[in-house]
Design a protein around this motif. Structure first.
Motif, mmCIF file in Angstrom:
data_model
loop_
_atom_site.group_PDB
_atom_site.id
_atom_site.type_symbol
_atom_site.label_atom_id
_atom_site.label_comp_id
_atom_site.label_asym_id
_atom_site.label_seq_id
_atom_site.Cartn_x
_atom_site.Cartn_y
_atom_site.Cartn_z
ATOM 1 N N LYS A 4 0.949 -1.141 -0.019
ATOM 2 C CA LYS A 4 0.114 0.214 -0.064
ATOM 3 C C LYS A 4 1.017 1.239 -0.223
ATOM 4 O O LYS A 4 0.707 2.139 -0.729
ATOM 5 C CB LYS A 4 -1.032 0.213 1.118
ATOM 6 C CG LYS A 4 -1.914 1.179 1.346
ATOM 7 C CD LYS A 4 -2.931 1.076 2.517
ATOM 8 C CE LYS A 4 -3.925 2.051 2.522
ATOM 9 N NZ LYS A 4 -4.732 2.303 1.478
ATOM 10 N N ARG A 5 1.824 1.022 0.920
ATOM 11 C CA ARG A 5 2.550 2.410 0.863
ATOM 12 C C ARG A 5 3.686 2.713 -0.052
ATOM 13 O O ARG A 5 3.858 3.797 -0.597
ATOM 14 C CB ARG A 5 3.243 2.437 2.460
ATOM 15 C CG ARG A 5 2.143 2.496 3.384
ATOM 16 C CD ARG A 5 2.841 2.361 4.931
ATOM 17 N NE ARG A 5 1.682 2.571 6.047
ATOM 18 C CZ ARG A 5 2.086 2.477 7.193
ATOM 19 N NH1 ARG A 5 3.339 2.072 7.555
ATOM 20 N NH2 ARG A 5 1.242 2.423 8.228
ATOM 21 N N ARG A 6 4.353 1.592 -0.463
ATOM 22 C CA ARG A 6 5.482 1.568 -1.403
ATOM 23 C C ARG A 6 5.065 1.563 -2.876
ATOM 24 O O ARG A 6 5.662 1.915 -3.682
ATOM 25 C CB ARG A 6 6.697 0.856 -1.139
ATOM 26 C CG ARG A 6 7.091 0.974 0.375
ATOM 27 C CD ARG A 6 8.639 0.278 0.556
ATOM 28 N NE ARG A 6 9.739 0.971 -0.307
ATOM 29 C CZ ARG A 6 10.534 0.110 -0.894
ATOM 30 N NH1 ARG A 6 10.107 -0.899 -1.242
ATOM 31 N NH2 ARG A 6 11.778 1.090 -1.269
ATOM 32 N N GLY A 7 3.906 0.379 -2.856
ATOM 33 C CA GLY A 7 3.530 0.228 -4.233
ATOM 34 C C GLY A 7 2.336 0.877 -4.771
ATOM 35 O O GLY A 7 1.402 0.600 -5.604
ATOM 36 N N TYR A 8 1.615 1.835 -3.762
ATOM 37 C CA TYR A 8 0.360 2.492 -4.006
ATOM 38 C C TYR A 8 -0.781 1.464 -4.203
ATOM 39 O O TYR A 8 -1.609 1.534 -5.138
ATOM 40 C CB TYR A 8 0.550 3.390 -5.326
ATOM 41 C CG TYR A 8 1.735 4.629 -5.043
ATOM 42 C CD1 TYR A 8 1.360 5.689 -4.096
ATOM 43 C CD2 TYR A 8 2.770 4.349 -6.077
ATOM 44 C CE1 TYR A 8 2.471 6.652 -4.138
ATOM 45 C CE2 TYR A 8 3.545 5.538 -5.945
ATOM 46 C CZ TYR A 8 3.405 6.642 -4.930
ATOM 47 O OH TYR A 8 4.559 7.564 -4.941
ATOM 48 N N GLY A 9 -0.666 0.417 -3.352
ATOM 49 C CA GLY A 9 -1.693 -0.744 -3.765
ATOM 50 C C GLY A 9 -3.080 -0.152 -2.813
ATOM 51 O O GLY A 9 -2.963 0.279 -1.664
ATOM 52 N N THR A 10 -4.051 -0.336 -3.440
ATOM 53 C CA THR A 10 -5.453 -0.321 -3.001
ATOM 54 C C THR A 10 -5.738 -1.609 -2.770
ATOM 55 O O THR A 10 -6.216 -2.440 -3.570
ATOM 56 C CB THR A 10 -6.512 0.676 -3.887
ATOM 57 O OG1 THR A 10 -6.016 1.834 -4.286
ATOM 58 C CG2 THR A 10 -7.840 0.549 -3.172
ATOM 59 N N LEU A 11 -5.791 -1.842 -1.495
ATOM 60 C CA LEU A 11 -5.976 -3.436 -0.986
ATOM 61 C C LEU A 11 -7.362 -3.775 -0.922
ATOM 62 O O LEU A 11 -8.098 -3.274 -0.654
ATOM 63 C CB LEU A 11 -5.354 -3.495 0.401
ATOM 64 C CG LEU A 11 -3.977 -3.205 0.628
ATOM 65 C CD1 LEU A 11 -3.494 -3.413 2.100
ATOM 66 C CD2 LEU A 11 -2.817 -3.928 -0.247
ATOM 67 N N VAL A 12 -7.556 -4.957 -1.666
ATOM 68 C CA VAL A 12 -8.902 -5.662 -1.505
ATOM 69 C C VAL A 12 -8.567 -7.036 -0.925
ATOM 70 O O VAL A 12 -7.686 -7.858 -1.427
ATOM 71 C CB VAL A 12 -9.490 -6.124 -3.219
ATOM 72 C CG1 VAL A 12 -10.513 -7.077 -3.040
ATOM 73 C CG2 VAL A 12 -9.749 -4.791 -3.627
ATOM 74 N N SER A 13 -8.986 -7.425 0.468
ATOM 75 C CA SER A 13 -8.690 -8.257 1.436
ATOM 76 C C SER A 13 -9.410 -9.591 0.885
ATOM 77 O O SER A 13 -10.566 -9.324 0.503
ATOM 78 C CB SER A 13 -8.781 -8.262 2.559
ATOM 79 O OG SER A 13 -7.686 -6.886 2.897
ATOM 80 N N HIS A 14 -8.918 -10.767 0.967
ATOM 81 C CA HIS A 14 -9.620 -11.980 0.947
ATOM 82 C C HIS A 14 -9.321 -12.966 2.084
ATOM 83 O O HIS A 14 -8.578 -12.722 2.590
ATOM 84 C CB HIS A 14 -9.387 -12.624 -0.520
ATOM 85 C CG HIS A 14 -7.864 -13.093 -0.435
ATOM 86 N ND1 HIS A 14 -7.537 -14.485 0.141
ATOM 87 C CD2 HIS A 14 -6.935 -12.882 -1.014
ATOM 88 C CE1 HIS A 14 -6.279 -14.736 -0.028
ATOM 89 N NE2 HIS A 14 -5.762 -13.942 -0.730
ATOM 90 N N ASN A 15 -10.364 -13.581 2.264
ATOM 91 C CA ASN A 15 -10.317 -14.524 3.595
ATOM 92 C C ASN A 15 -9.167 -15.555 3.240
ATOM 93 O O ASN A 15 -8.665 -15.942 2.146
ATOM 94 C CB ASN A 15 -11.762 -15.067 3.985
ATOM 95 C CG ASN A 15 -11.725 -15.346 5.433
ATOM 96 O OD1 ASN A 15 -10.701 -15.274 6.184
ATOM 97 N ND2 ASN A 15 -12.947 -15.520 5.964
ATOM 98 N N VAL A 16 -8.760 -16.119 4.167
ATOM 99 C CA VAL A 16 -7.788 -17.179 3.971
ATOM 100 C C VAL A 16 -8.703 -18.696 4.159
ATOM 101 O O VAL A 16 -9.586 -18.910 4.665
ATOM 102 C CB VAL A 16 -6.646 -17.309 5.144
ATOM 103 C CG1 VAL A 16 -5.980 -16.055 4.919
ATOM 104 C CG2 VAL A 16 -7.195 -17.282 6.519
ATOM 105 N N PRO A 17 -8.018 -19.830 3.583
ATOM 106 C CA PRO A 17 -8.673 -20.953 3.509
ATOM 107 C C PRO A 17 -8.909 -21.541 4.978
ATOM 108 O O PRO A 17 -7.818 -21.116 5.676
ATOM 109 C CB PRO A 17 -7.730 -21.786 2.729
ATOM 110 C CG PRO A 17 -6.994 -20.918 1.832
ATOM 111 C CD PRO A 17 -6.740 -19.688 2.878
ATOM 112 N N PRO A 18 -9.972 -22.307 5.191
ATOM 113 C CA PRO A 18 -10.033 -22.790 6.595
ATOM 114 C C PRO A 18 -8.816 -23.875 7.137
ATOM 115 O O PRO A 18 -8.464 -24.631 5.963
ATOM 116 C CB PRO A 18 -11.403 -23.403 6.604
ATOM 117 C CG PRO A 18 -11.588 -23.945 5.159
ATOM 118 C CD PRO A 18 -10.969 -22.712 4.525
ATOM 119 N N TYR A 19 -8.318 -23.846 8.192
ATOM 120 C CA TYR A 19 -7.295 -24.735 8.445
ATOM 121 C C TYR A 19 -7.990 -25.760 9.464
ATOM 122 O O TYR A 19 -9.009 -25.826 9.991
ATOM 123 C CB TYR A 19 -6.265 -24.206 9.672
ATOM 124 C CG TYR A 19 -5.381 -23.163 8.812
ATOM 125 C CD1 TYR A 19 -4.337 -23.238 8.197
ATOM 126 C CD2 TYR A 19 -5.981 -21.606 8.936
ATOM 127 C CE1 TYR A 19 -3.576 -22.479 7.817
ATOM 128 C CE2 TYR A 19 -5.079 -20.598 8.334
ATOM 129 C CZ TYR A 19 -3.792 -21.114 7.615
ATOM 130 O OH TYR A 19 -3.114 -20.268 6.931
#
Length: 855
Positions: free
Chosen positions: A788-803
């Motif tokens: 986000k800070r160094r690459g100007y990324g606008t983050l779209v978060s995804h959930n992680v697979p269940p463990y």
């Protein structure tokens, strides 16, 4: 002295302790000598000269009283977060000292706490009043707290709560009650409850409004504590209004109220006005129904008022537009060519506008040069959310309210105007500004609600106010400055944080050695904007707003996949994400929303096969002069074209690390000389290009770039990103946006400053002006912040697979059973045969031969 006394501004090169004995109360202290001494004070018979103070040294301002036995009164001002306003406060101190002989004023900034602690300590040791504002640094706060308790009168505004609690004005104190949280004292809370907005988030703004008329009302309450509160409010009224006249009046009023000194504006006789008539007038002023009266000649001057919020433009100097609609009506007539430009709301510090800081017209002019309509809104700092919520709107908000998708905003002004983007030069949280940064005052959810209702990009781009440009370029942005510009606005949802400049370092040699800092015309400590950073901001604003105006069918989207570690079949994978199915789901959704995605394979794995094949062809050279590769969207860039795209200066940096010429890296390069081709891979599906991010280093050393500070991307890596950004008629793909698909890529890890990109940082060069949507796993905030800070990324978060517990499988399950049998048998007496049988079975399963048990 003949005529008006002149003011001496002396550099604090000599400890102030020699000037005053801290053991004597101010009323008994002897007058200071008027013979010339180490600080430059001269005989009363000698005309005093005004010495202009430059640099970061503290300054003392004092005119001796004509009566050698007259008392003196010392005020120490510590301006935090405002080094750039140092000269304004010095001018105010000079003016106040001239108006009030015997008043001694020391002007420091928060930098002096670490750079000149002995001089500051000495000045505080003999102070009658200390005044501080915008001091937040933990170490600085602790240093000051230990020293303030000795000073009888203390005004601390807009600072860390631990420091504000030191405020003491007579019987009025901001100290918290034992066992209770720090905050506003009950008297202030009670008054605010009578005049606050019904919206909880607006209480800080109501507080600043109350300050304008509160002192007039409180003077009618015959209680000592209320009168001390009035003095506190009156002092803040002067300070908050800003400007030389107001700050000078504040100094003189402090000297008059607490030191008994006589200023030139001694209070005039009061008119015989009925008490209730005067009280009614004060209430009207408080409610905004009547403007405060101007002071009469000879009386303490009224605050020189500037609206709490308004708009400004350098072509209307000294004029404050009352509403965005008034401003925009004037602007369209003033610049008729602007009717088709994107409109950008720009939040500015009110105090910076009042102080006429040069960076504001510079920013405004630059935006106009780039065909953006600036809407420069000044705010006090605590009311940014009110300006955005009530003065700005968007077609999205209007339509959503019409459809019933969101409730109408009851406080939206009828003079609100549509904007395409919002830029905050304030930093801090949108709700509450500096005050909203305190724990317990943060309201990120509310800020997100406001910003979602507008649904326009919200940028934070500001000059560094507590860090100079040299330290930024050498080591990056750090400390409190990083919190203000990055950490706090990010909680609201701000994107693309850009440092537009900083405090001038005064090192001309350093600036002239950096291509983007040359020809500096600012003095040390002044705010300087960097032209290249301004261009970065406006480029990104225009590209983001174009995503709203361009039709989906015409938008070009580049999707960047990963292939790390290289050579082991990891191409097109990402941590904790099924890339083939997720990518197919994205492309299918895009097609349904009108994007041109061409003909997609039915099976997600077939799509990935096409991408991997193109990447392998680029890697092994089969893509060179391959018509099928080119017709399917495979990219290639000539060395000559790459040099034109990145410029000669950056070309030399790359060449110095990769063989001396762009065609000699040996990485996906075919041919030699200027016509050598850098092969990029990639497959095109309509207006969507899907490719694999190049490896960072060499075969066998794929992460080489991460550990060498002066390293650069190799030529093929640079060509990959510039190809995506450049327009088709310039030889590139011409993406409107790219999507980094999954956790994680490498562009944000390229060499450069740790935080606070400059034009020489490789993440900044590679990303260019393209909006960067970054799909990232929600369980890794630390590394996603780099994106986000160094690459100007606008983050779209995804959930992680269940463990879940993996358990054992196949032969391992059988081995486990045999081991259990062995140990159980070995533990029984006379069971050696059973143990040997179990051991033999284990050895057979594991491919070993044994006799007589396990040994």
């Amino acid at each position: 002295l003949h005529g008006a006394p002149k003011v001496l501004s002396a550099r604090a090169s000599t400890p102030a302790l020699a000037l005053r004995s801290p053991l004597q109360p101010s009323s008994l202290r002897p007058a200071r000598t008027v013979q010339q001494n180490a600080l430059g004070l001269r005989s009363a018979a000698t005309p005093l000269e005004v010495e202009k103070v430059t640099g970061d040294v503290p300054s003392k301002h004092f005119v001796p009283n004509s009566d050698p036995n007259a008392k003196t009164f010392r005020v120490v001002l510590i301006a935090g977060f405002e080094t750039f306003n140092r000269e304004l406060y010095r001018k105010a101190a000079e003016k106040a000292a001239a108006q009030c002989p015997g008043l001694e004023i020391w002007v420091f900034t928060d930098k002096d706490i670490t750079q000149n602690p002995e001089q500051l300590d000495s000045a505080l040791d003999g102070a009658d009043v200390v005044f501080g504002s915008l001091i937040f640094d933990f170490e600085e706060v602790n240093w000051l707290r230990d020293r303030l308790s000795k000073i009888p009168t203390r005004f601390i505004f807009e600072s860390a709560l631990e420091l504000m609690s030191s405020t003491q004005v007579g019987s009025f104190s901001m100290a918290s009650e034992p066992g209770k949280k720090q905050g506003m004292p009950p008297a202030v809370k009670s008054l605010l409850s009578k005049f606050s907005s019904t919206r909880e988030e607006d209480r800080l703004d109501s507080y600043t409004k109350f300050l304008k008329a509160g002192p007039s009302l409180l003077k009618f309450i015959p209680v000592d504590k209320a009168q001390d509160l009035r003095k506190w409010l009156q002092t803040y009224s002067y300070w908050n209004a800003g400007g030389v006249e107001n700050v000078a009046a504040m100094f003189c009023t402090l000297a008059s109220d607490f030191g008994g000194l006589e200023a030139e504006f001694a209070p005039a006789p009061q008119k015989d006005t009925p008490f209730w008539e005067t009280l009614l007038k004060a209430f009207k002023q408080l409610l905004g129904l009547e403007e405060p009266e101007q002071a009469q000649e000879g009386s303490a001057p009224a605050v020189v008022e500037v609206p709490q919020r308004g708009l400004v433009h350098p072509d209307r100097p000294g004029y404050y537009f009352e509403s965005p609609r008034e401003y925009l009506a004037w602007y369209r007539q003033h610049k008729p060519e602007s009717k088709d430009w994107p409109t950008v709301g720009v939040l500015l510090y009110r105090k910076h506008v009042i102080s006429e800081l040069a960076y504001i017209p510079e920013l405004t002019r630059h935006m106009e040069d780039q065909k953006l309509t600036p809407l420069p809104l000044f705010i006090t700092g605590v009311d940014g959310h009110i300006a955005v919520r009530d003065s700005l709107t968007s077609p999205f908000e209007t339509e959503a309210v019409k459809r019933g998708d969101m409730p109408a905003n009851p406080t939206l002004s009828p003079d609100a105007v549509n904007v395409d983007a919002v830029v905050s030069t304030i930093g801090f949280p949108l709700v509450g500004g500096p005050a909203g940064s305190m724990e317990g005052a943060r309201q990120a959810e509310l800020a997100q609600e406001i910003l979602l209702s507008k649904n326009v990009p919200y940028f934070v781009a500001a000059p560094l106010l507590i860090q100079d440009i040299k330290s930024w370029y050498q080591t990056g942005i750090g400390g409190l400055q990083s919190v203000v510009l990055y950490a706090l606005p990010e909680l609201d949802g701000a994107i693309d944080a850009i440092a537009l400049g900083g405090l001038c370092c005064g090192d001309k040699e350093f600036c002239n050695a950096n291509r983007d800092l040359q020809a500096c015309n600012r003095e040390g400590g002044e705010i300087r904007l960097v032209k290249e950073r301004l261009l970065k901001l406006t480029d990104r604003i225009k590209r983001w707003t174009a995503l709203r105006t361009n039709a989906n069918k015409d938008k070009r989207i580049a999707v960047v996949l990963y292939g790390y570690p290289p050579g082991i079949g990891a191409t097109g994978t990402a941590a904790l994400l099924n890339v083939p199915k997720s990518l197919m789901a994205l492309l299918t959704r895009m097609k349904a929303e009108g994007y041109d995605v061409g003909e997609l394979p039915e099976d997600p794995e077939d799509l990935m096969t096409l991408v991997r094949l193109a990447d392998e062809q680029a890697d092994n050279g089969q893509a060179f002069r391959n018509d099928n590769y080119a017709s399917s969207g495979g990219g290639s860039v000539s060395v000559e074209q790459l040099e034109e795209w990145i410029g000669r200066a950056d070309t030399k940096r790359v060449e110095s690390n990769w063989g001396g010429r762009l065609d000699r890296s040996g990485i996906r390069t075919m041919g030699s000389g200027d016509k050598a081709q850098l092969l990029l891979g990639g497959v095109r599906f309509g207006n969507v290009w899907v490719g694999v991010q190049p490896p960072l280093g060499l075969p066998g050393d794929p992460m080489r770039l991460l550990f060498e500070r002066d390293m650069t991307p190799h030529p093929q890596y640079a060509a990959f990103y510039k190809f995506l950004e450049r327009a088709p008629d310039d030889g590139g793909f011409g993406a409107d946006c790219f999507v980094h698909f999954g956790m994680h890529g490498t562009a944000e890890w390229l060499p450069g400053t740790p935080l606070g990109n400059t034009g020489e940082c490789w993440p900044d060069i590679m990303t260019g002006g393209l909006p960067n949507v970054y799909v990232y796993a929600a369980n890794n905030p630390s590394e996603s912040l780099l994106a986000k800070r160094r690459g100007y990324g606008t983050l779209v978060s995804h959930n992680v697979p269940p463990y879940s517990r993996a358990g054992l499988y196949k032969e391992l399950q059988a081995m486990r059973g045999l081991l259990a049998d062995y140990f159980e048998s070995a533990g029984r007496s006379g069971a050696s045969d059973d143990a040997d049988e179990a051991a033999s079975g284990f050895a057979t399963k594991s491919g070993q031969t044994t006799t007589g048990g396990i040994g």
